[in-house]
Write a protein that holds these residues in place. Structure first.
Motif, PDB file in Angstrom:
ATOM      1  N   SER A 123       0.843  -1.368   0.172  1.00 50.32           N
ATOM      2  CA  SER A 123       0.008  -0.072  -0.108  1.00 50.32           C
ATOM      3  C   SER A 123       0.984   1.143   0.127  1.00 50.32           C
ATOM      4  O   SER A 123       0.259   2.525  -0.405  1.00 50.32           O
ATOM      5  CB  SER A 123      -0.814  -0.068   1.170  1.00 50.32           C
ATOM      6  N   LYS A 124       2.154   1.081   0.428  1.00 50.33           N
ATOM      7  CA  LYS A 124       3.005   2.544   0.504  1.00 50.33           C
ATOM      8  C   LYS A 124       3.622   2.511  -0.922  1.00 50.33           C
ATOM      9  O   LYS A 124       4.491   3.604  -1.013  1.00 50.33           O
ATOM     10  CB  LYS A 124       3.988   2.129   1.525  1.00 50.33           C
ATOM     11  N   PHE A 125       3.709   1.407  -1.703  1.00 47.97           N
ATOM     12  CA  PHE A 125       4.548   1.704  -3.006  1.00 47.97           C
ATOM     13  C   PHE A 125       3.761   3.006  -3.752  1.00 47.97           C
ATOM     14  O   PHE A 125       2.446   2.990  -3.891  1.00 47.97           O
ATOM     15  CB  PHE A 125       4.551   0.587  -3.920  1.00 47.97           C
ATOM     16  N   PRO A 126       4.452   3.616  -4.859  1.00 56.78           N
ATOM     17  CA  PRO A 126       3.864   4.496  -5.665  1.00 56.78           C
ATOM     18  C   PRO A 126       3.051   3.840  -6.658  1.00 56.78           C
ATOM     19  O   PRO A 126       3.110   2.761  -6.960  1.00 56.78           O
ATOM     20  CB  PRO A 126       5.223   5.047  -6.424  1.00 56.78           C
ATOM     21  N   PRO A 141      14.213   1.628 -13.265  1.00 56.71           N
ATOM     22  CA  PRO A 141      15.461   1.605 -12.129  1.00 56.71           C
ATOM     23  C   PRO A 141      14.904   2.716 -10.898  1.00 56.71           C
ATOM     24  O   PRO A 141      15.268   2.225  -9.649  1.00 56.71           O
ATOM     25  CB  PRO A 141      16.646   1.981 -12.978  1.00 56.71           C
ATOM     26  N   LYS A 142      14.337   3.804 -11.413  1.00 53.19           N
ATOM     27  CA  LYS A 142      14.207   4.861 -10.353  1.00 53.19           C
ATOM     28  C   LYS A 142      12.960   4.386  -9.200  1.00 53.19           C
ATOM     29  O   LYS A 142      13.141   4.424  -8.298  1.00 53.19           O
ATOM     30  CB  LYS A 142      13.644   6.044 -10.914  1.00 53.19           C
ATOM     31  N   LEU A 143      12.026   3.680  -9.977  1.00 52.02           N
ATOM     32  CA  LEU A 143      10.867   3.058  -9.127  1.00 52.02           C
ATOM     33  C   LEU A 143      11.381   1.848  -8.391  1.00 52.02           C
ATOM     34  O   LEU A 143      11.064   1.636  -7.139  1.00 52.02           O
ATOM     35  CB  LEU A 143       9.933   2.576  -9.892  1.00 52.02           C
ATOM     36  N   ARG A 144      12.417   1.121  -8.776  1.00 57.11           N
ATOM     37  CA  ARG A 144      12.780  -0.191  -8.173  1.00 57.11           C
ATOM     38  C   ARG A 144      13.725   0.570  -6.859  1.00 57.11           C
ATOM     39  O   ARG A 144      13.457  -0.177  -5.792  1.00 57.11           O
ATOM     40  CB  ARG A 144      13.774  -0.962  -8.874  1.00 57.11           C
ATOM     41  N   ARG A 145      14.466   1.562  -7.069  1.00 58.55           N
ATOM     42  CA  ARG A 145      15.070   2.164  -5.879  1.00 58.55           C
ATOM     43  C   ARG A 145      14.130   2.634  -4.752  1.00 58.55           C
ATOM     44  O   ARG A 145      14.228   2.549  -3.613  1.00 58.55           O
ATOM     45  CB  ARG A 145      16.191   3.149  -6.308  1.00 58.55           C
ATOM     46  N   GLN A 146      13.153   3.318  -5.452  1.00 56.68           N
ATOM     47  CA  GLN A 146      12.011   3.818  -4.152  1.00 56.68           C
ATOM     48  C   GLN A 146      11.364   2.424  -3.667  1.00 56.68           C
ATOM     49  O   GLN A 146      11.217   2.552  -2.231  1.00 56.68           O
ATOM     50  CB  GLN A 146      11.057   4.413  -4.903  1.00 56.68           C
ATOM     51  N   MET A 147      11.251   1.448  -4.348  1.00 55.45           N
ATOM     52  CA  MET A 147      10.629  -0.011  -3.519  1.00 55.45           C
ATOM     53  C   MET A 147      11.687  -0.458  -2.540  1.00 55.45           C
ATOM     54  O   MET A 147      11.108  -0.484  -1.452  1.00 55.45           O
ATOM     55  CB  MET A 147      10.567  -0.827  -4.693  1.00 55.45           C
ATOM     56  N   VAL A 148      12.991  -0.382  -2.919  1.00 55.26           N
ATOM     57  CA  VAL A 148      13.971  -0.820  -1.931  1.00 55.26           C
ATOM     58  C   VAL A 148      13.958   0.162  -0.487  1.00 55.26           C
ATOM     59  O   VAL A 148      13.906  -0.291   0.428  1.00 55.26           O
ATOM     60  CB  VAL A 148      15.333  -0.616  -2.468  1.00 55.26           C
ATOM     61  N   ARG A 149      13.972   1.444  -0.872  1.00 59.13           N
ATOM     62  CA  ARG A 149      13.794   2.293   0.415  1.00 59.13           C
ATOM     63  C   ARG A 149      12.592   2.282   1.042  1.00 59.13           C
ATOM     64  O   ARG A 149      12.672   2.098   2.394  1.00 59.13           O
ATOM     65  CB  ARG A 149      13.789   3.753  -0.143  1.00 59.13           C
ATOM     66  N   THR A 153      12.755   0.882   4.994  1.00 58.36           N
ATOM     67  CA  THR A 153      11.939   1.626   6.286  1.00 58.36           C
ATOM     68  C   THR A 153      11.208   0.794   6.895  1.00 58.36           C
ATOM     69  O   THR A 153      10.983   0.979   8.093  1.00 58.36           O
ATOM     70  CB  THR A 153      11.231   2.828   5.491  1.00 58.36           C
ATOM     71  N   GLU A 154      10.320  -0.096   6.427  1.00 55.96           N
ATOM     72  CA  GLU A 154       9.273  -0.857   6.930  1.00 55.96           C
ATOM     73  C   GLU A 154      10.028  -1.920   7.879  1.00 55.96           C
ATOM     74  O   GLU A 154       9.573  -2.213   9.023  1.00 55.96           O
ATOM     75  CB  GLU A 154       8.524  -1.653   5.961  1.00 55.96           C
ATOM     76  N   MET A 155      11.249  -2.440   7.494  1.00 56.69           N
ATOM     77  CA  MET A 155      11.968  -3.451   8.227  1.00 56.69           C
ATOM     78  C   MET A 155      12.585  -2.652   9.429  1.00 56.69           C
ATOM     79  O   MET A 155      12.654  -3.309  10.456  1.00 56.69           O
ATOM     80  CB  MET A 155      13.118  -3.785   7.334  1.00 56.69           C
ATOM     81  N   MET A 156      13.142  -1.314   9.203  1.00 55.00           N
ATOM     82  CA  MET A 156      13.554  -0.657  10.435  1.00 55.00           C
ATOM     83  C   MET A 156      12.389  -0.373  11.457  1.00 55.00           C
ATOM     84  O   MET A 156      12.815  -0.365  12.632  1.00 55.00           O
ATOM     85  CB  MET A 156      13.929   0.907   9.952  1.00 55.00           C
ATOM     86  N   GLU A 157      11.250  -0.525  10.915  1.00 56.24           N
ATOM     87  CA  GLU A 157      10.095  -0.365  12.006  1.00 56.24           C
ATOM     88  C   GLU A 157       9.881  -1.708  12.890  1.00 56.24           C
ATOM     89  O   GLU A 157       9.505  -1.467  14.029  1.00 56.24           O
ATOM     90  CB  GLU A 157       8.773   0.063  11.386  1.00 56.24           C
ATOM     91  N   LYS A 158      10.292  -2.706  12.104  1.00 56.62           N
ATOM     92  CA  LYS A 158      10.300  -3.773  12.856  1.00 56.62           C
ATOM     93  C   LYS A 158      11.603  -4.407  13.649  1.00 56.62           C
ATOM     94  O   LYS A 158      11.378  -4.906  14.844  1.00 56.62           O
ATOM     95  CB  LYS A 158      10.099  -5.015  12.110  1.00 56.62           C
ATOM     96  N   CYS A 159      12.657  -3.843  13.121  1.00 61.23           N
ATOM     97  CA  CYS A 159      13.681  -4.039  13.664  1.00 61.23           C
ATOM     98  C   CYS A 159      14.850  -2.911  13.598  1.00 61.23           C
ATOM     99  O   CYS A 159      15.492  -2.793  12.601  1.00 61.23           O
ATOM    100  CB  CYS A 159      14.496  -5.170  13.495  1.00 61.23           C
ATOM    101  N   PRO A 160      14.628  -1.945  14.450  1.00 59.83           N
ATOM    102  CA  PRO A 160      15.544  -0.514  14.535  1.00 59.83           C
ATOM    103  C   PRO A 160      17.024  -0.720  14.101  1.00 59.83           C
ATOM    104  O   PRO A 160      17.669   0.049  13.653  1.00 59.83           O
ATOM    105  CB  PRO A 160      15.290   0.355  15.758  1.00 59.83           C
TER     106      PRO A 160
END
Length: 497
Positions: A123-126, A141-149, A153-160
């Motif tokens: 739901s957070k993807f462009p 490529p640009k959209l794939r880099r956004q997906m990675v970020r 970010t979501e992973m960090m919320e689970k494990c800072p």
């Protein structure tokens, strides 16, 4: 900048060398990343030799001394291992006693099962990403880099403590490594127009390699000039072809026509037309007059005028440093200098100084003359040049035993002779250099340092980011070549002595 917004390398460097200039700090940080430093623990393995291309000896020793005291304690080593990767962290937790594991997880705020329960945040993807996926198409490529970020970010919320900077970099590098090709750009250009990987949906600037647009201010002109049409562009192109056959063509009219058809010239080269085709359609483009107009529009730089002006300002200083200082530091360089002196003989003058300067630069950077110059007999005709032996990249054909004795030069691109009667060495050098920018050609790795030094110091093209060097492998290229930076710094020091 707050500490939370700084990288660990930024912190480690500034703690040891707080007086280091920002530009040098950025270069050092990029260099450390390029040799594999990803955590504090990696700093233990950096040696003085690793730093000699970006720091002076005392600075390097000072930096290593501080790091040795600060980052080699057991506490810091364990901290860096926690930062290294979530997999290592979870592995270490799983082998610990249950009570210790619970205490550690609690104190760090970790969910030890997060990797099993993690869900992709669709739901957070462009919208562009979801639209591409729904249509079964691969995002650009640009959209794939956004997906990675977004995923990280979501992973960090689970494990800072997942190690955001390191993991993002690893994921991005993996994507870029898969996309890379070892085919030199000069070959790839001929087939670029046949690329059918959904490039119709991606703007031209985004499809272009970084090396193509590097140093340019008008690489892709999107619209025709208001007073122009496709028909008027065609008519002017045909008129230029007719004028090229005339011995008394008006130079000012040629300049005007070349400038007004710049849009179509860029369209043709960016569409991937071959050098041979471009030479037939735009003969003046490969002439000193025409290339100077195109290069000025493309980069904002006067090609030959800028070179000669910087030559007056810096040429003698560079030669003086090479022949009085560096000649005492390298036996190999000394031998090259002695050989060039024998070839030069009693000849003097600005032109011979330029020849010596370029040849000494190649020797300084340990780059081969034959990658830039190809020698033929002084009476050699164009059709007699053995082009299969000439480099694919722009090369000056020297008609004579040496650059010093030659009075005639030619220029080869893609093993096509595109100018067969160049009267001066400076003109040949400027045409050779300008060709890299005008025709989307990457610097060959064999000439990377010499060309970048000429670019920055004598052609005044100094982009803050990127590189024009071809990427033959996955090795990361720095924005500023450390060897070029070292020579610039040494020249600056030499000036004040």
């Amino acid at each position: 900048m707050s500490d939370s917004g700084r990288t660990f390398l930024d912190v480690a460097i500034m703690e040891a060398l707080p007086e280091l200039q920002v530009v040098n700090k950025n270069i050092l940080e990029e260099h450390l990343q390029s040799i594999g430093v990803e955590t504090y623990d990696d700093l233990r393995f950096v040696t003085e030799a690793d730093l000699m291309t970006v720091l002076r000896p005392v600075q390097a020793r000072k930096l290593l001394s501080v790091w040795k005291q600060k980052y080699q304690t057991p506490e810091n080593s364990s901290l860096s291992s926690v930062e290294a990767s979530p997999t290592q962290l979870l592995s270490s937790l799983s082998v610990s006693p249950q009570s210790s594991s619970s205490t550690s997880s609690s104190s760090l705020g970790l969910d030890t099962q997060w990797e099993d329960n993690f869900e992709i945040p669709w739901s957070k993807f462009p919208e562009e990403v979801m639209d591409s996926l729904e249509r079964g198409k691969r995002p650009g490529p640009k959209l794939r880099r956004q997906m990675v970020r977004i995923v990280v970010t979501e992973m960090m919320e689970k494990c800072p403590h997942v190690g955001y900077h390191s993991l993002v970099k690893q994921l991005q590098n993996r994507i870029e490594n898969v996309r890379r090709t070892s085919t030199p750009k000069i070959r790839k250009r001929k087939h670029q127009a046949d690329d059918s990987d959904h490039t119709d949906e991606i703007p031209l600037e985004e499809r272009a390699a970084m090396q193509d647009t590097y140093g340019c201010i008008k690489w892709n002109v999107k619209f025709l000039p208001r007073e122009e049409t496709q028909e008027s562009q065609h008519q002017k192109k045909e008129k230029l072809k007719e004028m090229f056959q005339q011995s008394d063509a008006n130079p000012e009219e040629v300049k005007c026509l070349m400038k007004s058809t710049f849009y179509t010239q860029r369209q043709h080269v960016n569409q991937g037309k071959s050098i041979k085709s471009l030479r037939e359609e735009w003969p003046f483009w490969f002439d000193e007059l025409g290339m100077s107009v195109h290069f000025k529009e493309l980069t904002g730089i006067d090609l030959k005028e800028t070179f000669t002006r910087n030559l007056d300002l810096k040429g003698k200083r560079l030669l003086n440093y090479m022949t009085t200082v560096y000649v005492t530091k390298s036996n190999k360089f000394l031998q090259t200098y002695a050989r060039l002196q024998r070839m030069r003989g009693q000849q003097s003058g600005c032109s011979d100084d330029v020849k010596e300067m370029v040849l000494l630069l190649l020797s300084y950077f340990d780059e081969k003359e034959e990658s830039m110059f190809f020698h033929v007999e002084d009476t050699c005709l164009a059709e007699e040049v053995q082009l299969e032996q000439v480099p694919l990249t722009p090369a000056v054909i020297v008609c004579g035993q040496s650059c010093y004795s030659s009075t005639r030069y030619m220029l080869s691109l893609d093993r096509n002779l595109i100018n067969t009667n160049i009267s001066s060495f400076i003109s040949a050098l400027c045409l050779m250099f300008g060709s890299y920018f005008c025709f989307n050609i990457h610097y060959p790795s064999e000439l990377a340092s010499t060309l970048e030094f000429l670019q920055r110091c004598f052609f005044s093209i100094n982009p803050e980011k990127g590189t024009k060097v071809e990427n033959k492998n996955s090795k990361r290229r720095l924005n500023l070549n450390p060897r070029v930076l070292t020579l610039i710094q040494d020249l600056s020091d030499h000036e004040w002595r």
